[in-house]
Design a protein around this motif. Structure first.
Motif, PDB file in Angstrom:
ATOM      1  N   ALA A   1      11.562   4.124  -7.208  1.00 30.36           N
ATOM      2  CA  ALA A   1      12.361   2.912  -7.604  1.00 30.36           C
ATOM      3  C   ALA A   1      13.032   2.208  -6.472  1.00 30.36           C
ATOM      4  O   ALA A   1      13.098   1.383  -6.311  1.00 30.36           O
ATOM      5  CB  ALA A   1      13.320   3.386  -8.767  1.00 30.36           C
ATOM      6  N   ARG A   2      13.541   3.386  -5.683  1.00 32.39           N
ATOM      7  CA  ARG A   2      14.334   2.656  -4.387  1.00 32.39           C
ATOM      8  C   ARG A   2      13.097   2.206  -3.377  1.00 32.39           C
ATOM      9  O   ARG A   2      13.529   0.866  -2.647  1.00 32.39           O
ATOM     10  CB  ARG A   2      14.887   3.979  -3.761  1.00 32.39           C
ATOM     11  N   ASP A   3      11.807   2.750  -3.109  1.00 28.24           N
ATOM     12  CA  ASP A   3      10.907   1.916  -2.505  1.00 28.24           C
ATOM     13  C   ASP A   3      10.759   0.913  -3.183  1.00 28.24           C
ATOM     14  O   ASP A   3      10.535  -0.109  -2.271  1.00 28.24           O
ATOM     15  CB  ASP A   3       9.766   3.038  -2.259  1.00 28.24           C
ATOM     16  N   LEU A   4      10.528   0.493  -4.221  1.00 26.34           N
ATOM     17  CA  LEU A   4      10.232  -0.687  -4.990  1.00 26.34           C
ATOM     18  C   LEU A   4      11.477  -1.857  -4.349  1.00 26.34           C
ATOM     19  O   LEU A   4      11.071  -3.054  -3.866  1.00 26.34           O
ATOM     20  CB  LEU A   4      10.068  -0.784  -6.299  1.00 26.34           C
ATOM     21  N   GLY A   5      12.542  -1.203  -4.612  1.00 25.22           N
ATOM     22  CA  GLY A   5      13.863  -2.262  -4.200  1.00 25.22           C
ATOM     23  C   GLY A   5      13.700  -2.660  -2.897  1.00 25.22           C
ATOM     24  O   GLY A   5      13.882  -3.859  -2.615  1.00 25.22           O
ATOM     25  N   LEU A   6      13.653  -1.727  -1.878  1.00 25.62           N
ATOM     26  CA  LEU A   6      13.304  -2.090  -0.406  1.00 25.62           C
ATOM     27  C   LEU A   6      12.296  -3.031  -0.147  1.00 25.62           C
ATOM     28  O   LEU A   6      12.327  -3.864   0.768  1.00 25.62           O
ATOM     29  CB  LEU A   6      13.090  -0.817   0.364  1.00 25.62           C
TER      30      LEU A   6
ATOM     31  N   ALA B   1       3.595   1.705  -9.902  1.00 21.84           N
ATOM     32  CA  ALA B   1       3.968   1.913  -8.649  1.00 21.84           C
ATOM     33  C   ALA B   1       5.125   2.878  -8.695  1.00 21.84           C
ATOM     34  O   ALA B   1       5.499   3.300  -7.623  1.00 21.84           O
ATOM     35  CB  ALA B   1       4.507   0.380  -8.105  1.00 21.84           C
ATOM     36  N   LEU B   2       5.654   3.095  -9.629  1.00 24.98           N
ATOM     37  CA  LEU B   2       6.784   4.210  -9.893  1.00 24.98           C
ATOM     38  C   LEU B   2       6.304   5.741  -9.765  1.00 24.98           C
ATOM     39  O   LEU B   2       6.953   6.516  -9.881  1.00 24.98           O
ATOM     40  CB  LEU B   2       7.523   3.895 -11.202  1.00 24.98           C
TER      41      LEU B   2
ATOM     42  N   GLU C   1       0.791  -1.143   0.157  1.00 23.98           N
ATOM     43  CA  GLU C   1       0.022  -0.036   0.000  1.00 23.98           C
ATOM     44  C   GLU C   1       0.825   1.215  -0.050  1.00 23.98           C
ATOM     45  O   GLU C   1       0.316   2.351  -0.423  1.00 23.98           O
ATOM     46  CB  GLU C   1      -1.014   0.122   1.355  1.00 23.98           C
ATOM     47  N   SER C   2       1.998   1.177   0.411  1.00 23.25           N
ATOM     48  CA  SER C   2       2.981   2.297   0.397  1.00 23.25           C
ATOM     49  C   SER C   2       3.327   2.775  -0.951  1.00 23.25           C
ATOM     50  O   SER C   2       3.711   3.948  -1.147  1.00 23.25           O
ATOM     51  CB  SER C   2       4.263   2.112   1.111  1.00 23.25           C
ATOM     52  N   LEU C   3       3.080   2.210  -1.993  1.00 25.81           N
ATOM     53  CA  LEU C   3       3.320   2.249  -3.409  1.00 25.81           C
ATOM     54  C   LEU C   3       2.147   2.640  -4.032  1.00 25.81           C
ATOM     55  O   LEU C   3       2.218   3.281  -5.210  1.00 25.81           O
ATOM     56  CB  LEU C   3       3.778   0.936  -4.348  1.00 25.81           C
ATOM     57  N   TYR C   4       0.896   2.727  -3.733  1.00 30.74           N
ATOM     58  CA  TYR C   4      -0.204   3.116  -4.049  1.00 30.74           C
ATOM     59  C   TYR C   4      -1.084   3.863  -3.349  1.00 30.74           C
ATOM     60  O   TYR C   4      -0.686   4.028  -2.277  1.00 30.74           O
ATOM     61  CB  TYR C   4      -1.009   1.801  -4.540  1.00 30.74           C
ATOM     62  N   GLU C   5      -2.353   4.497  -4.095  1.00 26.72           N
ATOM     63  CA  GLU C   5      -2.937   5.530  -3.185  1.00 26.72           C
ATOM     64  C   GLU C   5      -3.939   4.598  -2.310  1.00 26.72           C
ATOM     65  O   GLU C   5      -4.239   4.886  -1.165  1.00 26.72           O
ATOM     66  CB  GLU C   5      -3.507   6.424  -3.928  1.00 26.72           C
TER      67      GLU C   5
ATOM     68  N   GLU D   1      11.502  -5.249  -8.630  1.00 27.75           N
ATOM     69  CA  GLU D   1      12.439  -4.702  -9.695  1.00 27.75           C
ATOM     70  C   GLU D   1      11.322  -3.712 -10.297  1.00 27.75           C
ATOM     71  O   GLU D   1      10.231  -3.814 -10.743  1.00 27.75           O
ATOM     72  CB  GLU D   1      12.931  -5.661 -10.768  1.00 27.75           C
ATOM     73  N   PRO D   2      11.938  -2.465 -10.543  1.00 24.91           N
ATOM     74  CA  PRO D   2      11.178  -1.475 -11.491  1.00 24.91           C
ATOM     75  C   PRO D   2      10.735  -2.271 -12.847  1.00 24.91           C
ATOM     76  O   PRO D   2      11.551  -2.650 -13.280  1.00 24.91           O
ATOM     77  CB  PRO D   2      11.921  -0.344 -11.554  1.00 24.91           C
ATOM     78  N   GLN D   3       9.504  -1.852 -13.135  1.00 28.37           N
ATOM     79  CA  GLN D   3       8.892  -2.485 -14.393  1.00 28.37           C
ATOM     80  C   GLN D   3       8.974  -1.479 -15.666  1.00 28.37           C
ATOM     81  O   GLN D   3       8.505  -1.780 -16.464  1.00 28.37           O
ATOM     82  CB  GLN D   3       7.431  -2.880 -14.457  1.00 28.37           C
ATOM     83  N   ALA D   4       9.698  -0.388 -15.366  1.00 25.25           N
ATOM     84  CA  ALA D   4       9.708   0.527 -16.461  1.00 25.25           C
ATOM     85  C   ALA D   4      11.210   1.113 -16.029  1.00 25.25           C
ATOM     86  O   ALA D   4      11.651   1.274 -14.874  1.00 25.25           O
ATOM     87  CB  ALA D   4       8.762   1.819 -16.316  1.00 25.25           C
ATOM     88  N   GLU D   5      11.934   1.735 -17.272  1.00 30.51           N
ATOM     89  CA  GLU D   5      13.107   2.209 -16.961  1.00 30.51           C
ATOM     90  C   GLU D   5      13.074   3.762 -16.325  1.00 30.51           C
ATOM     91  O   GLU D   5      12.219   4.591 -16.794  1.00 30.51           O
ATOM     92  CB  GLU D   5      14.164   2.607 -18.359  1.00 30.51           C
ATOM     93  N   VAL D   6      13.804   3.988 -15.237  1.00 32.41           N
ATOM     94  CA  VAL D   6      13.835   5.094 -14.604  1.00 32.41           C
ATOM     95  C   VAL D   6      15.289   5.722 -15.003  1.00 32.41           C
ATOM     96  O   VAL D   6      16.315   5.314 -13.946  1.00 32.41           O
ATOM     97  CB  VAL D   6      13.765   5.060 -13.105  1.00 32.41           C
TER      98      VAL D   6
END
Length: 545
Positions: free
Chosen positions: A268-273, A363-364, A26-30, A277-282
């Protein structure tokens, strides 16, 4: 139609977590779409943030023009009348404008948008209209220029439209010649088996493609034909008139580019924690905006205060880029990370219908939404289906195959080989193994003895033995071929099951084009999809016909 929920694992673990364990991500979404409170909070925020979006009257005016050209159904005009009224929200989803609408999942996405809008409107007691965003600004031609069909010879066949020259123009700006349309239509006519519906379908395709100068126009006409009566509003992200309305949002993206870039990197860092893995290039220096220069769509990066592409074909200061935006807004377009922000800035988005990959890369974007004083909408998983025709059901029952066994490629082929082995009354494999073992048992001692007579005979004998074994293996392969040929009808059943449900080793919905099914079941088949009860989780279901 019999409908059964069956597991179809996603290749996107983040999307699975979003549906099955929202608390963990939930920290990645609203908001959680299964929570009624989430819907109430979102509609309240939309009411309070009306001033943050493009003016409704201007937006609806542009959408009326576009839909009158490609989607002129009365129900669409009624949807637009509602959209013009403050308090109306939308359920939106989109896809690239594939050849003759591309794979089945595009149809399922439109169906989900319509059903979700209807369900949410009933729940909230407020007007919610369905909107389909055609991603005509994308330039990846190879993603959209083809359609797949299963031929009567049980081969997955592709019809494809080429283009005169390799360019990086948006799909909606890439012209398709009359000859290319005619070539694709001729191929489809050959691929579709004879049926009571084929002639009507071919007339529809000829009519719509004949008056279309690009893939997006034909796409819009087909989607309007099927879904306009359900009030589905269409919009093309490459429409120059729409781009004029979007200019202020692009200006914000340019002025706040550094903050947006930081937001994407933080996400992207939040995803890694969380172990994803990010699903789009940042990109480290990504500006996340495209700019069209000399008929080429260039992705911009920000380096030393200037906006330029990878190869340095363009290099503009922020002031110069803003001047270009004021004079030529049609030259600008979004990338995968900024498109969600643009969508929310243009439309009063209550919920966005997304596929698993989209849910993962969205999520990004949550923190980037906040940089533009926006909030991520509720994300609604696209409904997922696999069509199992009556003949396939009979074959699966005949060979005692479950859905899980069919979707597991290794298990399916093990079952296939086991079935074929049962048809082998001579036990060909085991008998050839015995013969090889027996031959080697007699021949190897003789070779050793011959080597005592003359050393050269040892090498010659070994070579002679290998040739004889090769001949035994050759006869084995011919015998197995004959066995398969004598069981050809049964093996075709197995092939039909696999190629119908998992063509190219992918879920059916990601490969086959809708016209393959319309040719078998008729135009009413699409309306039947809309009668299937809506499930907000989008869990995969089997449609047994």
């Amino acid at each position: 139609m019999n409908i059964k929920r069956e597991l179809l694992p996603s290749t996107q673990p983040l999307a699975e977590a979003y549906v099955d364990n929202f608390v963990a991500v939930e920290s990645l979404y609203e908001n959680d779409p299964t929570s009624e409170e989430s819907w109430l909070q979102r509609i309240k925020w939309l009411d309070e943030s009306e001033h943050k979006r493009v003016a409704r009257t201007a937006l609806v005016s542009q959408l009326r023009k576009y839909n009158l050209r490609f989607n002129p159904h009365q129900a669409v005009q009624q949807s637009l009348d509602q959209l013009e009224q403050q308090g109306t929200s939308v359920i939106v989803g989109g896809q690239q404008s594939g050849l003759f609408t591309g794979p089945l999942l595009v149809i399922y996405k439109a169906v989900t948008i319509i059903k979700a809008a209807k369900a949410v409107a009933s729940k909230l007691g407020r007007p919610v209209i369905p909107v389909f965003w055609i991603a005509g600004e994308d330039h990846d031609w190879d993603e959209v220029n083809h359609a797949y069909f299963l031929s009567s010879e049980l081969q997955v066949k592709r019809t494809r439209i080429s283009r005169a020259e390799e360019t990086r123009l948006s799909v909606s700006l890439t012209q398709v010649s009359t000859e290319e349309w005619e070539y694709a239509l001729a191929e489809i006519e050959q691929l579709l088996p004879g049926s009571e519906f084929r002639s009507g379908l071919m007339e529809l395709l000829k009519d719509y493609s004949g008056g279309s100068s690009n893939l997006s126009e034909c796409f819009a006409k087909l989607m309007g034909n099927w879904f306009g009566k359900h009030g589905l509003v269409l919009m093309d992200s490459a429409d120059p008139e729409l781009r004029k309305l979007e200019a202020p949002i692009f200006e914000s993206m340019i002025l706040k580019n550094d903050a947006l870039r930081s937001a994407y990197h933080e996400s992207a860092r939040d995803l890694g924690l969380l172990g994803y893995e990010p699903q789009a290039e940042v990109a480290e220096d990504g500006a996340n905006i495209f700019y069209i220069s000399e008929q080429e769509r260039l992705l911009l990066f920000k380096r030393e205060g200037r906006f330029s592409d990878r190869k340095g074909k363009v290099s503009l200061s922020a002031e110069e880029l803003l001047a270009e935006l004021r004079n030529h807004p049609e030259r600008f377009s979004n990338n995968v990370l900024t498109r969600p922000l643009m969508q929310d800035s243009v439309l009063p988005v209550l919920g966005a219908v997304l596929g698993p990959g989209e849910i993962a890369y969205w999520a990004l974007t949550r923190k980037a939404f906040h940089q533009l004083e926006l909030k991520m909408p509720l994300l609604l998983p696209r409904e997922s289906f696999t069509v199992v025709e009556g003949t396939l059901q009979k074959y699966m029952e005949k060979y005692s195959l479950t859905w899980d066994e069919v979707r597991d490629r290794d298990v399916f082929h093990q079952k296939r080989e086991a079935w074929l082995a049962k048809q082998d009354s001579l036990h060909i494999d085991s008998r050839f193994d015995e013969i090889k073992l027996s031959f080697a048992g007699m021949y190897d001692p003789l070779i050793e003895q011959l080597g005592e007579i003359q050393n050269g005979l040892l090498k010659l004998g070994a070579a002679n033995r290998d040739k004889i074994i090769d001949q035994i293996e050759y006869l084995r392969s011919k015998a197995m071929d004959a066995l398969e040929k004598s069981n050809e009808a049964g093996l075709r059943h197995w092939d039909r099951i696999e190629l119908s449900l998992f063509p190219l080793h992918k879920p059916q919905e990601r490969v086959y084009n809708i016209f393959y099914y319309l040719n078998r079941f008729g135009m009413d088949w699409i309306d039947g999809l809309l009668d299937i009860p809506y499930e907000v989780t989008g869990k995969h279901r089997i449609l047994y016909l």
